[in-house]
Design an enzyme around this catalytic site. Structure first.
Site, short mmCIF file in Angstrom:
data_model
loop_
_atom_site.label_atom_id
_atom_site.label_comp_id
_atom_site.label_asym_id
_atom_site.label_seq_id
_atom_site.Cartn_x
_atom_site.Cartn_y
_atom_site.Cartn_z
N HIS A 1 47.15 41.19 34.81
CA HIS A 1 45.71 41.16 34.56
C HIS A 1 44.98 40.21 35.51
O HIS A 1 43.93 39.68 35.19
CB HIS A 1 45.42 40.79 33.11
N CYS B 1 30.96 42.07 49.36
CA CYS B 1 31.65 42.03 50.66
C CYS B 1 33.12 41.66 50.55
O CYS B 1 33.81 41.52 51.56
CB CYS B 1 30.93 41.09 51.63
ZN LIG Z 1 29.72 38.53 49.73
#
Ligand SMILES: [Zn+2]
Length: 249
Positions: free
Chosen positions: A120, A131
């Protein structure tokens, strides 16, 4: 604690070519990290359905970070208990191949286990939702929540698996490999009813592995998947098994 079963477990470990441990929240309760059923704990304050779901994180990150802040401070203070330490000792003695854990607290690694599969995810890193920049969780400033990415200023999310999120692919692949190749499994502090985690003891059992269950109470695995259940606290049972392995070897 049933000493006959402790002896049986030690014997099974000594006779097994490859033993793995599969652990859940129950093993860390004695380190002060409550599971979903613990009274008076984190999950009484924060309903997991409401706070631990990925939709909640997206729709109200400030609110979810209040829960994460509490959870992180519990984890930061937690120390491995005798159950974690016993498993690390089994690994050192050459009797434990890996630990597959559903916990995100890192206590198996802190105890000294080297091959830990985190089913997990982990609290130690955070990733940007946009990003994918990853940062070290220990550098997190708790007074400035929710944390944002230094590159694109999008939200950072801890690399723990929320409800509604998939299990990390690598963890799935390596735990499947371990469950197919082992000859004994120590199931500790988990009822293992939620798939895909539940498939680990089931897969091992189908291939003939001995399933040794250590839990505070019977679970859906008991008498179905488990060969036997050693009832009681992992912090007492695991060290007793380790001592018995040393005695019998
Ligand atoms: Zn970022």
């Amino acid at each position: 604690m049933d000493y006959t079963l402790i002896q049986r477990a030690a014997k099974d470990i000594l006779n097994s070519k490859k033993t793995i441990a599969f652990t859940g929240a129950g093993i860390s309760v004695e380190s002060g990290i409550p599971d979903f059923r613990s009274a008076g704990g984190l999950w009484e304050k924060f309903d997991p359905e409401e706070y631990a779901h990925i939709y909640a994180f997206h729709s109200n990150p400030e609110k979810v970070w209040m829960m994460l802040k509490d959870m992180f401070s519990l984890i930061m203070e937690a120390k491995p208990n005798p159950a974690h330490i016993g498993l690390a000792e089994l690994e050192r003695m050459g009797y434990l191949s890996s630990v597959i854990t559903q916990n995100v607290d890192g206590l198996h690694q802190a105890a000294g286990n080297h091959h830990v599969i985190e089913f997990h995810g982990t609290h130690r890193t955070l990733s940007c939702l946009k990003c994918s920049t990853t940062i070290d969780g220990t550098s997190l400033k708790m007074e400035d929540l929710p944390p944002r990415c230094s590159r694109c200023s999008s939200l950072l999310k801890p690399d723990v698996v929320f409800f509604g999120e998939p299990i990390p692919w690598e963890a799935q692949v390596s735990s499947l490999k371990e469950s197919k190749s082992c000859t004994a499994v120590l199931v500790i502090g988990t009822s293992a009813v939620v798939y895909p985690a539940a498939s680990i003891p089931v897969t091992a059992k189908e291939r003939g592995a001995t399933i040794i269950e250590i839990n505070m109470e019977p679970t859906p695995l008991t008498n179905v998947i488990s060969d036997y259940l050693i009832l009681g606290s992992a912090g007492e049972i695991i060290p007793a098994i380790v001592e018995e392995v040393k005695r019998q070897r």
